[in-house]
Design an enzyme around this catalytic site. Structure first.
Site, PDB file in Angstrom:
ATOM      1  N   TYR A 152     -11.749 -44.876  -4.703  1.00 17.47           N
ATOM      2  CA  TYR A 152     -10.862 -46.029  -4.632  1.00 17.47           C
ATOM      3  C   TYR A 152     -10.941 -46.747  -5.980  1.00 17.47           C
ATOM      4  O   TYR A 152     -11.303 -46.151  -6.979  1.00 17.47           O
ATOM      5  CB  TYR A 152     -11.275 -46.895  -3.423  1.00 17.47           C
ATOM      6  CG  TYR A 152     -10.274 -47.945  -3.058  1.00 17.47           C
ATOM      7  CD1 TYR A 152      -8.930 -47.626  -2.889  1.00 17.47           C
ATOM      8  CD2 TYR A 152     -10.679 -49.258  -2.873  1.00 17.47           C
ATOM      9  CE1 TYR A 152      -8.016 -48.608  -2.577  1.00 17.47           C
ATOM     10  CE2 TYR A 152      -9.757 -50.236  -2.546  1.00 17.47           C
ATOM     11  CZ  TYR A 152      -8.431 -49.908  -2.408  1.00 17.47           C
ATOM     12  OH  TYR A 152      -7.524 -50.882  -2.104  1.00 17.47           O
TER      13      TYR A 152
ATOM     14  N   LYS B  14       2.404 -29.600  17.936  1.00 17.25           N
ATOM     15  CA  LYS B  14       2.846 -28.801  16.781  1.00 17.25           C
ATOM     16  C   LYS B  14       1.859 -29.004  15.622  1.00 17.25           C
ATOM     17  O   LYS B  14       1.509 -28.064  14.917  1.00 17.25           O
ATOM     18  CB  LYS B  14       4.252 -29.217  16.339  1.00 17.25           C
ATOM     19  CG  LYS B  14       5.341 -28.946  17.367  1.00 17.25           C
ATOM     20  CD  LYS B  14       6.045 -27.620  17.146  1.00 17.25           C
ATOM     21  CE  LYS B  14       7.010 -27.349  18.296  1.00 17.25           C
ATOM     22  NZ  LYS B  14       7.624 -26.050  18.289  1.00 17.25           N
TER      23      LYS B  14
HETATM   24  C1  LIG Z   1       9.176 -24.416  21.412  1.00 17.23           C
HETATM   25  C2  LIG Z   1      10.068 -25.501  21.016  1.00 17.23           C
HETATM   26  O1  LIG Z   1      10.104 -25.890  19.859  1.00 17.23           O
HETATM   27  C3  LIG Z   1      10.940 -26.088  22.006  1.00 17.23           C
HETATM   28  O2  LIG Z   1      10.959 -25.646  23.150  1.00 17.23           O
HETATM   29  O3  LIG Z   1      11.648 -27.052  21.651  1.00 17.23           O
HETATM   30 MG   LIG Z   2      11.222 -27.682  19.604  1.00 18.76          MG
END
Ligand SMILES: CC(=O)C(=O)O
Ligand SMILES: [Mg+2]
Ligand SMILES: NC(=O)C1=CN([C@@H]2O[C@H](COP(=O)(O)OP(=O)(O)OC[C@H]3O[C@@H](n4cnc5c(N)ncnc54)[C@H](O)[C@@H]3O)[C@@H](O)[C@H]2O)C=CC1
Length: 467
Positions: free
Chosen positions: A108, A163
């Site tokens: 920092y 994700k």
């Molecule tokens: C797998 C995916 O991205 C969906 O079902 O929207």
């Molecule tokens: Mg999706």
């Protein structure tokens, strides 16, 4: 049948009931005990956590059977799926510890100021001196979340966190979920551009069509980092990979098959485009109003584009009509639209990819007796055709070579790479697509992406293993 896993905390009165009785009651109601933990042992009574796998439709039966049994007190029922979501699924960790003032003055102020100045003088240094080189934004507006539709940005977050987990675990990419509270195309574009400096790439997720097309196209034109709408291109890539292998299994050639694609939204449009690029000559795109036909007039530019393609068939019809005599059905629409009778009317050795999430267009039990190759987007059936096979490796490759964009040759190379993970000797009806846990998937997709990026001139860096 969709399975779930529950943990039942029970108190047993040993005078009235034995553990054998409990196990028999659970089993009779349709549950399958997978583990037992003693929480509080005792002579007269004990408390145990019993983990049970059960069909979603039979969960209440198991719970009710225990509640009604003499000598069993049901203290609590927890759903293991909800338990893993408590507090969210990801967090952030520093790369180096800050143990003393010396460390502090380097990570920092004042030390950090020299690094800021270096980046100011040469913006490309952002790639070596910040998290940019390994960080992707997973951006949604919550309008097309799985097949659940417009459930909003808060409710979309568990998918985006999922994700992000997959990016990290499968490809070492640091991904950050960003859920935007706006559906306005211009505001979404402006916001993503404004937050883009820290990211090496943008993964657009679950943004409904047709807005998703403009958002992606504009961002790709206006930013110099890869923009990838996962539901369009990730899905199309994995479908092509699965189809290449499924056609080998049934001994048909891509140029000879009639393909019905149901749901011409984000995923469907990109799948149709990639099918045409891969050599399909008879394509029947279908949405709510029935088949999109060659020569027709349509409200959405992407549908109009399809209607102008020579490979798109001219005969109108509902899904149930046009599926008759089709060789391939690809569903990216919503669950429960077809039954066994419908798929039975397809050509012999038919291929059905029912990919709507969480419920496929046709239930596996109904489809499997009538089709040769069957796949869904889910992880609880064989042949999971899901874009999770695509986006980790695509971004790993794109970040490593600092690709400016992800183009068509890169996507086709990724599809071929995924298909090639299943060897000729392994290929069969139940195994047309590799598991997401197969480590070769990300390695091969990364390699294919970098190679294609270098060949098409969009790579800004040659990674050491390609020099
Ligand atoms: C797998 C995916 O991205 C969906 O079902 O929207
Ligand atoms: Mg999706
Ligand atoms: N397995 C996988 O990897 C993936 C699966 N999907 C699934 O595909 C489905 C669609 O996703 P997106 O394309 O992102 O959504 P989207 O909202 O962009 O498109 C859905 C399309 O399906 C159409 N549709 C709805 N009901 C229909 C019906 N009864 N008959 C024909 N068409 C119908 C809509 O009009 C729309 O054009 C969702 O269920 C999603 O979970 C999407 C991406 C990846």
């Amino acid at each position: 049948m969709a399975q779930t896993s529950i943990i039942l905390r029970v108190e047993l009165n040993h005078e009235l009931v034995s553990f054998g009785d409990v196990a028999a009651t659970i089993s009779k109601a349709g549950g399958d005990i997978t583990s037992i933990d003693v929480i509080r042992p005792g002579k007269d009574s004990s408390i145990r956590d019993i983990t049970v796998d059960v069909a979603e439709s039979e969960e209440t039966q198991v719970v009710d059977a225990l509640k009604l049994h003499d000598g069993i007190k049901l203290i609590n029922v927890s759903d293991r799926t909800f338990l893993v979501h408590l507090g969210g699924k990801i967090n952030m960790q520093p790369n180096v510890p800050i143990k003393n003032r010396d460390d502090l003055s380097r990570v920092y102020t004042p030390g950090v100021a020299r690094v800021c100045t270096a980046i100011h003088e040469n913006p490309r240094k952002a790639y070596s001196l910040t998290i940019k080189r390994n960080t992707v934004a997973v951006v949604t507006d919550g309008t097309a979340v799985l097949g659940l539709g417009d459930i909003g940005p808060h409710a979309a977050a568990p998918v985006m966190e999922g994700k992000a987990m997959l990016f990290k675990q499968l490809a070492g990419v640091d991904a950050f979920p960003i859920c935007l509270d706006t559906k306005d195309t211009e505001e979404i574009i402006r916001t993503i551009k404004a937050i883009s400096p820290i990211f090496g790439g943008i993964n657009l997720e679950d943004i409904s069509s047709p807005r998703c097309f403009e958002i992606e196209t504009r961002l790709a034109e206006e930013l110099d980092i890869p923009i990838f709408h996962d539901d369009q291109h990730g899905t199309a890539v994995v479908v092509i990979a699965g189809l290449l292998n499924a056609l080998k299994v049934v001994g048909k050639r891509i140029e000879n098959v009639r393909v019905v694609v149901n749901g011409i939204g984000a995923a469907g449009v990109s799948i149709c485009k990639m099918l045409l690029a891969a050599g399909v000559t008879q394509l029947v795109p279908v949405d709510r109003e029935g088949a999109i036909v060659r020569g027709g007039t349509y409200e959405y530019p992407m549908w109009q584009w399809l209607a102008e393609q020579p490979q798109v068939q001219g005969e109108p019809g509902t899904l149930k009509e046009v599926i008759v005599d089709a060789d391939v059905f690809i569903g990216v629409s919503r669950g429960g639209l077809l039954n066994g009778d419908d798929v039975q009317k397809m050509k012999p050795d038919s291929i059905v990819f029912a990919m709507a999430n969480p419920n496929p267009e046709i239930a596996p039990d109904e489809a499997i007796p009538h089709v040769r190759v069957f796949a869904t987007g889910r992880s609880d059936y064989p042949n999971q055709i899901n874009n999770v096979l695509v986006f980790p490796g695509i971004f790993r490759g794109a970040l490593d070579c600092r690709a400016r964009r992800i183009n068509e040759p890169m996507k086709l190379a990724a599809a071929r790479a995924i298909a090639s993970v299943v060897t000729e000797s392994e290929l069969n009806e139940q195994y047309i697509i590799p598991s997401i846990f197969n480590e070769k998937v990300v390695t091969k997709v990364r390699h294919a992406i970098i190679e294609a990026a270098i060949l098409t001139g969009v790579a800004r860096r040659i990674p050491p293993d390609f020099r």
